[in-house]
Design an enzyme around this catalytic site. Sequence first.
Site, PDB file in Angstrom:
ATOM      1  N   ASP A 129       0.818  -1.223   0.000  1.00  0.00           N
ATOM      2  CA  ASP A 129       0.000   0.000   0.000  1.00  0.00           C
ATOM      3  C   ASP A 129       0.848   1.267   0.000  1.00  0.00           C
ATOM      4  O   ASP A 129       0.663   2.151  -0.841  1.00  0.00           O
ATOM      5  CB  ASP A 129      -0.912   0.054   1.241  1.00  0.00           C
ATOM      6  CG  ASP A 129      -2.113  -0.876   1.110  1.00  0.00           C
ATOM      7  OD1 ASP A 129      -2.382  -1.365  -0.001  1.00  0.00           O
ATOM      8  OD2 ASP A 129      -2.773  -1.111   2.137  1.00  0.00           O
ATOM      9  N   ARG A 154       0.309   4.887  17.123  1.00  0.00           N
ATOM     10  CA  ARG A 154       0.002   5.938  16.135  1.00  0.00           C
ATOM     11  C   ARG A 154       0.437   7.327  16.589  1.00  0.00           C
ATOM     12  O   ARG A 154       1.041   8.067  15.808  1.00  0.00           O
ATOM     13  CB  ARG A 154      -1.490   5.928  15.757  1.00  0.00           C
ATOM     14  CG  ARG A 154      -1.977   4.630  15.114  1.00  0.00           C
ATOM     15  CD  ARG A 154      -1.071   4.142  14.008  1.00  0.00           C
ATOM     16  NE  ARG A 154      -1.566   2.951  13.352  1.00  0.00           N
ATOM     17  CZ  ARG A 154      -0.954   1.764  13.344  1.00  0.00           C
ATOM     18  NH1 ARG A 154       0.197   1.592  13.980  1.00  0.00           N
ATOM     19  NH2 ARG A 154      -1.462   0.743  12.692  1.00  0.00           N
ATOM     20  N   ASP A 213      -7.326   3.784  12.480  1.00  0.00           N
ATOM     21  CA  ASP A 213      -6.001   4.389  12.356  1.00  0.00           C
ATOM     22  C   ASP A 213      -6.014   5.710  11.593  1.00  0.00           C
ATOM     23  O   ASP A 213      -5.282   6.636  11.926  1.00  0.00           O
ATOM     24  CB  ASP A 213      -5.024   3.391  11.720  1.00  0.00           C
ATOM     25  CG  ASP A 213      -4.662   2.283  12.697  1.00  0.00           C
ATOM     26  OD1 ASP A 213      -4.713   2.535  13.917  1.00  0.00           O
ATOM     27  OD2 ASP A 213      -4.331   1.173  12.244  1.00  0.00           O
ATOM     28  N   SER A 265      -4.267  -9.108   8.086  1.00  0.00           N
ATOM     29  CA  SER A 265      -3.671  -7.798   8.238  1.00  0.00           C
ATOM     30  C   SER A 265      -3.091  -7.747   9.649  1.00  0.00           C
ATOM     31  O   SER A 265      -3.808  -7.942  10.632  1.00  0.00           O
ATOM     32  CB  SER A 265      -4.749  -6.721   8.051  1.00  0.00           C
ATOM     33  OG  SER A 265      -4.284  -5.510   8.585  1.00  0.00           O
TER      34      SER A 265
HETATM   35  N1  ARG Z   1      -8.484  -2.743  15.804  1.00  0.00           N
HETATM   36  C1  ARG Z   1      -7.242  -2.384  16.356  1.00  0.00           C
HETATM   37  C2  ARG Z   1      -7.187  -0.910  16.629  1.00  0.00           C
HETATM   38  O1  ARG Z   1      -7.952  -0.194  16.075  1.00  0.00           O
HETATM   39  C3  ARG Z   1      -6.081  -2.874  15.561  1.00  0.00           C
HETATM   40  C4  ARG Z   1      -5.859  -2.220  14.230  1.00  0.00           C
HETATM   41  C5  ARG Z   1      -4.690  -2.874  13.600  1.00  0.00           C
HETATM   42  N2  ARG Z   1      -4.397  -2.450  12.292  1.00  0.00           N
HETATM   43  C6  ARG Z   1      -4.083  -3.317  11.317  1.00  0.00           C
HETATM   44  N3  ARG Z   1      -3.692  -2.830  10.210  1.00  0.00           N
HETATM   45  N4  ARG Z   1      -4.162  -4.608  11.469  1.00  0.00           N
HETATM   46  O2  ARG Z   1      -6.403  -0.436  17.391  1.00  0.00           O
END
Ligand code: ARG
Length: 408
Positions: free
Chosen positions: A15, A96, A125, A177
């Site tokens: 990506d 993040r 995210d 993922s």
């Molecule tokens: N659902 C979790 C969060 O919002 C994990 C997100 C993880 N991202 C990923 N690209 N797998 O914090």
Amino acid sequence: MAKDVCVLAYSGGLDTSVAIQWIKEHHDVDVVAIAVDVGQERQDLEFVRQKALDIGASESIVVDVREEYVEEFLAKALKANALYENKYPLVSALSRPIIVKYLVDEAHRCRARYIAHGCTGKGNDQVRFEVGIAALDPEIEVIAPVREWDLKTREQEMEYAAERGIPVPTTKASPYSIDDNLWGRAIECGVLEDPWVEPPSDIYTLTADSRGDSCDEPEYAVITFEQGIPIALDAEVVSFHEIINRMNELAGRHGFGRIDMIENRLIGVKSREIYEVPGALTLITAHKALEDLCLEREVLHYKLGVEQKWAELVYNGMWFSPLKEALDGFIETTQQLVSGDVRLRFYKGSCVTVGRRSAYSLYDYNLATYDEADTFDHEAAKGFIDLHGLPVRVWARMRRKVGKEGEV
Ligand code: ARG
């Protein structure tokens, strides 16, 4: 005239690799790639750095922020016993804001007008990146290629990449993922999207299977805390960072630290998430056990509500926000006397507190005991109960008078 600059949060994956070219085609900018090391496993970051340059970034940087991540971000999360929806230790949500901090710093260094990230339009995210950026510099504009482009499938993305000489993964793409850092791993997608399907055992890399290959003998560990932060393990002084690593190994080999949950994302969708967080859950378990001993009742009870709000704010992208900072102040105050030892036993998928002690313990043997050392004033209990129960007694009398005795 020099072109505008866009700083891209770069991971080395498909990506964000495609994003380098896409941004240049759609925005007439130079792209500066930055990869932030928060302790991801399996990554050669020098390779990632070079890859961005090969694809067309004008500059490419890797920053190792692991120490700051531990000392500033994970320390606060541990003091807050942070668990979103009482379960998820915020693995991705915590990384993040530190990534954002370095993106904005870099944007200032190279006078960038834009920051770009590779998040989709369906997750949390994107919110964390964009609100975080706005908090640190409200004038920076965001580009979100993956949300904006019309490359609907992975095949279309691979085709787009191949046409432009962007290296595409040669191995079959993982159906999952995965996002990971020092605080653990988050795994989504593939068969996990059916909440009835048991997670396949090959998704786990940090934890043994407690019904299979985990240790057959229990093991103990003593964690020493000072003002809410772990400072020693089995009486050996080691850094918080090292304690996280060792707890990941120890709890991991006993199969402790797997979470399978349905989670409420900020954007309104429920999702099925698997987390692997042996070290994080162990340390939160131990920290809570010490707080039980050292925090005065009202502070402990009040803090439970603060912890929930703190976790919700951080989950929702509000790391850099006035309420989150104010709650940090409260939490910090509560930790002044959270110092002492916690003894844990690990065995077959469990981590159990089996002992705790502290110079600041509020546990008073003479008040608690039922044997002759007892100093508790039993006489005082009667008067206490009379007054504590007085409103209920008045209410019950009224009900009897109006003939509604016993009805609820
Ligand atoms: N659902 C979790 C969060 O919002 C994990 C997100 C993880 N991202 C990923 N690209 N797998 O914090």
